[in-house]
Design an enzyme around this catalytic site. Structure first.
Site, PDB file in Angstrom:
ATOM      1  N   ASP A 130       0.872  -1.178   0.000  1.00 44.27           N
ATOM      2  CA  ASP A 130       0.000   0.000   0.000  1.00 44.27           C
ATOM      3  C   ASP A 130       0.905   1.221   0.000  1.00 44.27           C
ATOM      4  OD1 ASP A 130      -2.182  -1.623   0.149  1.00 44.27           O
ATOM      5  OD2 ASP A 130      -2.631  -1.249   2.254  1.00 44.27           O
ATOM      6  N   ASP A 165     -13.709  -5.768  -2.510  1.00 42.51           N
ATOM      7  CA  ASP A 165     -13.654  -5.771  -1.044  1.00 42.51           C
ATOM      8  C   ASP A 165     -15.000  -6.286  -0.556  1.00 42.51           C
ATOM      9  OD1 ASP A 165     -11.117  -4.623  -1.045  1.00 42.51           O
ATOM     10  OD2 ASP A 165     -11.913  -2.576  -1.013  1.00 42.51           O
TER      11      ASP A 165
END
EC number: 4.3.2.10
Length: 253
Positions: free
Chosen positions: A11, A130
């Site tokens: 990330d 997600d």
């Protein structure tokens, strides 16, 4: 027999690698290009960079990160985060990424998947999902905006639709398991794996080598498994995970 892939995820925020637990608290885990090089040497099969910068400056920095990474890496890598248009895809792929990953933008405008797939080929388009289990709905539901907004799509239906539109791969994150290190969501992964004809990357929940085995073994049969914090903070290594999988009879590179 196709080998199973182990994929570290980085990330990136304003040009630095960070990692949250259940999408919130963040620790600094270093320089993206250095980390990418380290994982390449460790035997990672691929990498995923997720750009979580909110600013325009952060996005520009990401292009530099992609260029530098492409110049040093032999393995393929995917870049996601903030990709909303075909032009965004072009910039990332031309900077040297092998694939782009779309999430919220694809749910807001599903034709983006088709545009990218038609232009670059399905093999370049990863749709990231997600998902969180909903007692109310009795299935896993899809969330957008980094897990903040619940949609009306179930993970299984959206995965099928994404593939119909031209996705070449599904990156499936369990929000229930993310950062918990208690294992991947086997039920979710198996359900999506059985619903689509393209590779599925399992994400969210890796804590130990055996968790990779559980999700990659025949029973669930994910094509790849992704993890972040357990690799960044050296709790285990890609090499150790692969050694464990080989000993269990799982085909890895």
């Amino acid at each position: 027999m196709l080998t199973k892939r182990i994929i570290p995820c980085l990330d990136v925020k304003e040009g630095r690698v960070v990692k949250g637990i259940q999408f919130v608290s963040i620790r600094d885990a270093g320089d993206p290009v250095e980390l990418a090089k380290f994982y390449d040497e460790q035997g990672a099969d691929e990498l995923v960079f997720l750009d979580i910068s909110a600013s325009h400056e952060g996005r520009e920095t990401m292009i530099e990160v992609v260029q530098q990474t492409a110049a040093t890496l032999a393995i393929p890598f995917t870049v996601g985060g903030g990709i909303r248009t075909l032009d965004d895809m072009k910039r990332i792929l031309r900077a040297g990424a092998d694939k782009v990953s779309v999430n919220t933008s694809a749910l807001e405008r599903p034709s983006l998947i088709q545009e990218g797939s038609d232009f670059f080929g399905a093999q370049c388009i990863v749709v990231a999902i997600d998902a969180r289990y909903s007692e109310e709905d009795g299935t896993w539901m899809v969330y957008t905006h980094g897990g903040r907004n619940k949609t009306t799509w179930s993970a299984i239906d959206w995965a099928k639709e994404a593939v119909r539109l031209g996705a070449g791969e599904i990156l499936l994150t369990s929000m229930n398991q993310d950062g918990e290190k208690s294992g991947f969501d086997l039920g979710l992964t198996k359900a999506v794996r059985e619903a689509v004809s393209v590779p599925v990357i399992a994400s969210g929940g890796a804590g130990y080598a055996e968790h990779f085995y559980e999700v990659l073994a025949e029973e669930v049969d994910a094509d790849a498994a992704l993890a972040a914090s357990i690799f960044h903070y050296k709790e285990t290594s890609v090499a150790q995970v692969k050694e464990y999988l080989r000993a269990k009879g799982v085909a890895v590179r």
